[in-house]
Design an enzyme around this catalytic site. Structure first.
Site, mmCIF file in Angstrom:
data_model
loop_
_atom_site.group_PDB
_atom_site.id
_atom_site.type_symbol
_atom_site.label_atom_id
_atom_site.label_comp_id
_atom_site.label_asym_id
_atom_site.label_seq_id
_atom_site.Cartn_x
_atom_site.Cartn_y
_atom_site.Cartn_z
ATOM 1 N N SER A 1 37.919 -34.723 130.487
ATOM 2 C CA SER A 1 38.003 -36.894 130.149
ATOM 3 C C SER A 1 39.423 -36.832 131.449
ATOM 4 C CB SER A 1 38.120 -37.021 129.099
ATOM 5 O OG SER A 1 39.204 -36.993 128.669
ATOM 6 N N VAL B 1 45.010 -35.996 127.585
ATOM 7 C CA VAL B 1 45.903 -35.499 127.172
ATOM 8 C C VAL B 1 44.362 -34.606 126.215
ATOM 9 C CG1 VAL B 1 46.085 -36.185 125.105
ATOM 10 C CG2 VAL B 1 48.042 -34.893 126.196
ATOM 11 N N SER C 1 41.494 -33.246 125.751
ATOM 12 C CA SER C 1 40.745 -31.983 127.254
ATOM 13 C C SER C 1 41.447 -31.070 127.968
ATOM 14 C CB SER C 1 39.055 -32.701 127.532
ATOM 15 O OG SER C 1 39.972 -34.120 128.797
ATOM 16 N N CYS D 1 25.050 -39.422 121.448
ATOM 17 C CA CYS D 1 24.913 -39.669 122.569
ATOM 18 C C CYS D 1 26.089 -37.891 122.145
ATOM 19 C CB CYS D 1 26.807 -40.196 123.024
ATOM 20 S SG CYS D 1 27.415 -39.506 125.026
ATOM 21 N N CYS E 1 33.453 -45.939 124.777
ATOM 22 C CA CYS E 1 34.010 -45.334 126.060
ATOM 23 C C CYS E 1 33.501 -45.918 127.476
ATOM 24 C CB CYS E 1 33.309 -43.646 126.166
ATOM 25 S SG CYS E 1 31.873 -43.743 126.556
#
Length: 361
Positions: free
Chosen positions: A15, A18, A20, A96, A195
């Site tokens: 993404s 921090v 990922s 999701c 998101c």
């Protein structure tokens, strides 16, 4: 088992945040060849894409981009809006993860000849050699544990999934790891709750997508005896347990107790009326069950487990009971507050996720 041969390559959901980024560093430390994948859920996330791309450059890893906006609109945004319109509170991340995020990771990994997939979730993978099944396990960081959010992942995903942040027990350790490597996003704020909504104002988001009559369907506030207390401005504006913003006062705290789509009513009551020992769920999912079988497995009937009625809820002792219509009743030892239709209830045994379902009442 999947016919793709195991290798040291991993496709990581990147993404640009921090978490990922730290996941990528930990995977590299373990000797994996990492490729970062950015999901564009809206089709126009150029700024977020650039952040992820910059992180990939600093990590010195390959970067790929995929536009999942059409699938996301149909499967997640429509579900999200429609849930609020019928008086439910949705879990977009829970939906999701198996249908968009991890499905896409797996498909792209197959296309690229990559065996493993990974994300920056704070959770772990546990393999039970006795029954030959993979399970999600709680992350060591109790405050950040995200096992609740990925309880519906199937074996094809779990068997290839790496979660490097699962054993990191403090978010500052994550930030320090990124900071030590001199990567610029070490101090970025945690990602927002939803998101795809920039300002977290979900009501305005829905109003921009649905007709005026759907969103502003005025109805009655009632008490539990059915007495009319006033007018509400549409079910979309309320959630179970809500006290503020009702537009009606009684000289004492009053809360949303329940909502009825059929009669377009919102029931108000005292705080005490929000507590219950019993929670009913449908669309249940259990790791040990065959795909598509939502009935309560025999091994869990009447057995003491731990359950959470929402992501932020405190885990609590409970017993599961199968109902004749395929639903499951979870009976808690201690009463739970503001059980909310549309949210997930997730079941644990020894910190291992055994399954969960969608609360219907």
């Amino acid at each position: 088992m999947h016919d793709l041969q195991k290798n040291n390559k991993v496709l990581l959901g990147l993404s640009g945040g921090v978490d990922s980024t730290a996941a990528a560093l930990l995977l590299q430390k373990e000797g994996f060849e990492v490729t970062g994948l950015f999901f564009d859920v809206l089709g126009d996330q150029s700024e977020a894409k650039e952040k992820a791309q910059n992180a990939a450059k600093e990590l010195n890893i390959d970067f790929i981009y995929t536009d999942v906006s059409k699938e996301f609109e149909c499967n997640i945004i429509e579900y999200f809006c429609n849930s609020y319109l019928v008086g439910e509170t949705p879990n977009p991340c829970v939906k999701c993860n198996p249908t968009i995020k991890f499905k896409t990771l797996l498909e792209e990994a197959d296309r690229l000849g990559i065996y493993y997939i990974a994300t920056g979730h704070y959770a772990q993978i546990f393999y039970d050699a006795e029954i030959k099944k993979y399970f999600v396990k709680k992350g060591d960081n109790e405050k950040k544990d995200q096992s609740y959010m990925i309880y519906r992942l199937n074996q094809s995903i779990l068997s290839r999934l790496l979660l490097p942040l699962g054993t990191v027990n403090n978010k500052e350790i994550t930030r320090d790891l990124v900071r030590e490597k001199g990567i610029n996003n070490a101090d970025t704020k945690d990602s927002q709750e939803i998101c795809f909504i920039n300002d977290n104002n979900y009501v305005n988001f829905i109003k921009n997508r649905k007709s005026f009559n759907e969103v502003n369907k005025i109805g009655n506030f009632i008490d539990k005896e059915g007495k009319i207390l006033g007018k509400h401005q549409g079910l979309v504006n309320y959630t179970i347990g809500q006290r503020k913003g009702l537009g009606i006062t009684f000289g004492k705290p009053i809360f949303v107790i329940s909502m009825d789509k059929e009669n377009n009513t919102v029931t108000l009551g005292d705080n005490e009326e929000l507590f219950t020992n019993n929670v009913i769920s449908n669309n249940n999912f259990f790791i040990v069950s065959q795909e598509g079988n939502s009935n309560l497995p025999m091994r869990y009937k009447g057995k003491k487990i731990i359950a959470k009625i929402r992501y932020s809820a405190k885990p609590a002792k409970a017993v599961l009971h199968g109902l004749s219509d395929g639903k499951i009743q979870t009976t808690f030892d201690e009463v739970q507050r503001a059980v909310t239709p549309g949210q997930s209830i997730v079941f644990y045994e020894n910190n291992i996720v055994i399954g969960g379902g969608v609360i219907c009442y």
